[in-house]
Write a protein that holds these residues in place. Structure first.
Motif, mmCIF file in Angstrom:
data_model
loop_
_atom_site.group_PDB
_atom_site.id
_atom_site.type_symbol
_atom_site.label_atom_id
_atom_site.label_comp_id
_atom_site.label_asym_id
_atom_site.label_seq_id
_atom_site.Cartn_x
_atom_site.Cartn_y
_atom_site.Cartn_z
ATOM 1 N N GLY A 148 6.708 12.954 2.969
ATOM 2 C CA GLY A 148 6.605 11.606 3.510
ATOM 3 C C GLY A 148 5.503 10.761 2.901
ATOM 4 O O GLY A 148 5.364 9.588 3.249
ATOM 5 N N LEU A 149 4.721 11.326 1.997
ATOM 6 C CA LEU A 149 3.630 10.562 1.389
ATOM 7 C C LEU A 149 4.155 9.370 0.596
ATOM 8 O O LEU A 149 3.546 8.291 0.613
ATOM 9 N N GLN A 150 5.299 9.537 -0.047
ATOM 10 C CA GLN A 150 5.851 8.442 -0.848
ATOM 11 C C GLN A 150 6.197 7.227 0.019
ATOM 12 O O GLN A 150 6.085 6.094 -0.430
ATOM 13 N N TYR A 151 6.585 7.472 1.269
ATOM 14 C CA TYR A 151 6.893 6.355 2.162
ATOM 15 C C TYR A 151 5.617 5.601 2.545
ATOM 16 O O TYR A 151 5.612 4.381 2.652
ATOM 17 N N GLY A 152 4.545 6.348 2.750
ATOM 18 C CA GLY A 152 3.264 5.711 3.039
ATOM 19 C C GLY A 152 2.766 4.887 1.863
ATOM 20 O O GLY A 152 2.233 3.785 2.038
ATOM 21 N N ILE A 153 2.957 5.414 0.652
ATOM 22 C CA ILE A 153 2.566 4.672 -0.545
ATOM 23 C C ILE A 153 3.406 3.414 -0.681
ATOM 24 O O ILE A 153 2.892 2.338 -1.027
ATOM 25 N N ALA A 154 4.705 3.503 -0.414
ATOM 26 C CA ALA A 154 5.588 2.333 -0.511
ATOM 27 C C ALA A 154 5.170 1.252 0.486
ATOM 28 O O ALA A 154 5.108 0.071 0.130
ATOM 29 N N ILE A 155 4.857 1.641 1.695
ATOM 30 C CA ILE A 155 4.425 0.656 2.692
ATOM 31 C C ILE A 155 3.048 0.100 2.314
ATOM 32 O O ILE A 155 2.785 -1.092 2.487
ATOM 33 N N GLY A 156 2.196 0.942 1.749
ATOM 34 C CA GLY A 156 0.899 0.462 1.274
ATOM 35 C C GLY A 156 1.042 -0.566 0.169
ATOM 36 O O GLY A 156 0.310 -1.568 0.139
ATOM 37 N N ILE A 157 1.987 -0.349 -0.736
ATOM 38 C CA ILE A 157 2.245 -1.325 -1.801
ATOM 39 C C ILE A 157 2.736 -2.630 -1.192
ATOM 40 O O ILE A 157 2.333 -3.724 -1.605
ATOM 41 N N GLN A 158 3.594 -2.550 -0.182
ATOM 42 C CA GLN A 158 4.093 -3.758 0.467
ATOM 43 C C GLN A 158 2.966 -4.528 1.161
ATOM 44 O O GLN A 158 2.936 -5.757 1.121
ATOM 45 N N ILE A 159 2.052 -3.811 1.790
ATOM 46 C CA ILE A 159 0.912 -4.477 2.431
ATOM 47 C C ILE A 159 0.030 -5.125 1.377
ATOM 48 O O ILE A 159 -0.453 -6.251 1.560
ATOM 49 N N LEU A 160 -0.170 -4.451 0.242
ATOM 50 C CA LEU A 160 -0.950 -5.023 -0.850
ATOM 51 C C LEU A 160 -0.296 -6.294 -1.379
ATOM 52 O O LEU A 160 -0.981 -7.298 -1.610
ATOM 53 N N ILE A 161 1.017 -6.278 -1.540
ATOM 54 C CA ILE A 161 1.733 -7.466 -2.006
ATOM 55 C C ILE A 161 1.599 -8.594 -0.984
ATOM 56 O O ILE A 161 1.408 -9.758 -1.348
ATOM 57 N N ALA A 162 1.688 -8.270 0.296
ATOM 58 C CA ALA A 162 1.522 -9.299 1.331
ATOM 59 C C ALA A 162 0.127 -9.908 1.270
ATOM 60 O O ALA A 162 -0.035 -11.130 1.429
ATOM 61 N N LEU A 163 -0.878 -9.097 1.020
ATOM 62 C CA LEU A 163 -2.241 -9.626 0.888
ATOM 63 C C LEU A 163 -2.386 -10.483 -0.365
ATOM 64 O O LEU A 163 -3.096 -11.492 -0.356
ATOM 65 N N PHE A 164 -1.705 -10.075 -1.440
ATOM 66 C CA PHE A 164 -1.763 -10.852 -2.682
ATOM 67 C C PHE A 164 -1.051 -12.199 -2.564
ATOM 68 O O PHE A 164 -1.292 -13.091 -3.363
ATOM 69 N N THR A 165 -0.154 -12.348 -1.612
ATOM 70 C CA THR A 165 0.552 -13.622 -1.461
ATOM 71 C C THR A 165 -0.140 -14.575 -0.490
ATOM 72 O O THR A 165 0.312 -15.701 -0.315
ATOM 73 N N LEU A 166 -1.219 -14.144 0.115
ATOM 74 C CA LEU A 166 -1.936 -15.020 1.053
ATOM 75 C C LEU A 166 -2.518 -16.286 0.421
ATOM 76 O O LEU A 166 -2.647 -17.292 1.119
ATOM 77 N N PRO A 167 -2.862 -16.311 -0.879
ATOM 78 C CA PRO A 167 -3.332 -17.576 -1.453
ATOM 79 C C PRO A 167 -2.306 -18.713 -1.386
ATOM 80 O O PRO A 167 -2.658 -19.878 -1.589
ATOM 81 N N ALA A 168 -1.075 -18.397 -1.059
ATOM 82 C CA ALA A 168 -0.066 -19.452 -0.911
ATOM 83 C C ALA A 168 -0.439 -20.414 0.211
ATOM 84 O O ALA A 168 -0.023 -21.576 0.201
ATOM 85 N N PHE A 169 -1.227 -19.965 1.153
ATOM 86 C CA PHE A 169 -1.647 -20.847 2.241
ATOM 87 C C PHE A 169 -2.629 -21.918 1.769
ATOM 88 O O PHE A 169 -2.937 -22.837 2.523
#
Length: 141
Positions: free
Chosen positions: A52-73
């Protein structure tokens, strides 16, 4: 009024991008897991210490991408919203930074890992919301 509409479009784009990317990544990982055998060729079961570690990494990547898109505000500020290049940069700066980091470590990943690591679906959803935002800004100016 334009700030509220912009914030609504950016917020819904961020949420839609996160959800679509997470569903795609987890679905892709499930398909890979289904194709991987749980046994060695001689019949012994494989021990998976990191199940299940790969699922945690995938969700971590998604959270990182969400943080990287915050400058859109930053588009909520009038000075940035007036310039279409700054709107583009604020909207896609996080993705450009993320792609630069991935390209810098190009030799460390296999082709299968690129499908997981590069947020293709997130980027497509984010482009759709970018054009929605540009249309709304052009209509209100």
């Amino acid at each position: 009024m334009i700030k509220k509409q912009s914030a609504k479009i950016i917020g819904s784009g961020l949420l839609a991008s996160f959800l679509a990317g997470t569903i795609f990544m987890i679905g892709f990982l499930i398909i890979i897991d289904m194709q991987t055998s749980d046994y060695y060729e001689d019949g012994r079961p494989k021990m998976n210490c990191f199940g299940g570690l790969q699922y945690g990494i995938a969700i971590g990547i998604q959270i990182l991408i969400a943080l990287f898109t915050l400058p859109a505000f930053l588009i909520l500020f009038k000075q940035i919203r007036k310039n279409k290049y700054l709107v583009f940069l604020a909207f896609f700066a996080g993705y450009l930074l993320y792609f630069t980091l991935i390209l810098a470590s190009l030799s460390e990943f296999s082709g299968e890992e690129y499908v997981i690591i590069i947020p293709w679906i997130n980027f497509l959803v984010w482009i759709i919301y970018y054009f929605k935002l540009r249309r709304m800004i052009n209509r209100n100016q």
